[in-house]
Design an enzyme around this catalytic site. Sequence first.
Site, mmCIF file in Angstrom:
data_model
loop_
_atom_site.group_PDB
_atom_site.id
_atom_site.type_symbol
_atom_site.label_atom_id
_atom_site.label_comp_id
_atom_site.label_asym_id
_atom_site.label_seq_id
_atom_site.Cartn_x
_atom_site.Cartn_y
_atom_site.Cartn_z
ATOM 1 N N SER A 1 0.855 -1.190 0.000
ATOM 2 C CA SER A 1 0.000 0.000 0.000
ATOM 3 C C SER A 1 0.891 1.240 0.000
ATOM 4 O O SER A 1 2.073 1.150 -0.335
ATOM 5 C CB SER A 1 -0.939 -0.023 1.210
ATOM 6 O OG SER A 1 -1.937 0.970 1.068
ATOM 7 N N ASN A 2 0.340 2.394 0.338
ATOM 8 C CA ASN A 2 1.167 3.593 0.467
ATOM 9 C C ASN A 2 0.675 4.426 1.647
ATOM 10 O O ASN A 2 -0.266 4.030 2.335
ATOM 11 C CB ASN A 2 1.194 4.399 -0.847
ATOM 12 C CG ASN A 2 -0.177 4.909 -1.216
ATOM 13 O OD1 ASN A 2 -0.871 5.524 -0.412
ATOM 14 N ND2 ASN A 2 -0.597 4.642 -2.453
ATOM 15 N N ARG A 3 1.294 5.563 1.871
ATOM 16 C CA ARG A 3 1.057 6.313 3.116
ATOM 17 C C ARG A 3 -0.146 7.243 3.081
ATOM 18 O O ARG A 3 -0.403 7.966 4.041
ATOM 19 C CB ARG A 3 2.312 7.134 3.465
ATOM 20 C CG ARG A 3 3.446 6.277 3.993
ATOM 21 C CD ARG A 3 4.665 7.144 4.256
ATOM 22 N NE ARG A 3 4.357 8.315 5.052
ATOM 23 C CZ ARG A 3 5.093 9.425 5.075
ATOM 24 N NH1 ARG A 3 6.172 9.513 4.317
ATOM 25 N NH2 ARG A 3 4.752 10.443 5.818
#
Length: 211
Positions: free
Chosen positions: A17-19
């Site tokens: 995923s990402n932030r």
Amino acid sequence: MTAGATLEPLDPVRYMSNRSSGKMGYALARAARMRGAKVTLVSGPTALKPPRDVALSRVKTAEEMRRTVLADCGLYDVIIKAAAVLDWRPKETSEHKIKKGRGVQTLELVENPDILAELGCMQGNSRCLLVGFAAETQDLIANAKEKLKKKNLDLIVVNDVSREDTGFEADTNAVKIVYRDGHMEDLPLMPKQEVADQLLDRIKTLWEKSS
Ligand code: C5P
């Protein structure tokens, strides 16, 4: 409105995923609803409380987000894609937990569909307003201009995610807006809820001009 990060499972316990926190997209959904718009929020996994009176669709992967957005895209006057969609996903997802002890593994990735580019391609004469976001760490304006053109957008909002106060989990943002006709605006640092209102002012003006 799309918001948050997407997520791509590797196996039943791990994912990529990402932030992205979803704060900017949720602020936009809230602000639009408060102005009386009928809002559909397609959201990746996030800990945020959804705004009231907004039709919420929760999705995980880029493909789920794509299906959800495309299913009803003909109904919308404005589409704002604030979600940070993962550009790649694992080529294979294991049905069972991948065991360690097999040495270093190589992860093969494949490209995800670009939802916004697909929407941009579908724009005919009866176009809805298409707004994109660009989370950049360098060459903000050049990258934003390229994305606006490539994805056939009406405007793109770019922010510097390498800065603490304008990055993914921050409550504030300082955005630059690039329009289809080439002109640009630079907004100062402010709470994301205020950024949302400033953006909706611009989107409303564009919408009034185009309809
Ligand atoms: O190319 P980049 O990911 O930086 O573009 C960002 C914009 O494109 C955002 O508005 C994002 O929601 C959208 N996007 C998308 N599908 C992807 C990647 C990005 O809709 N696979």
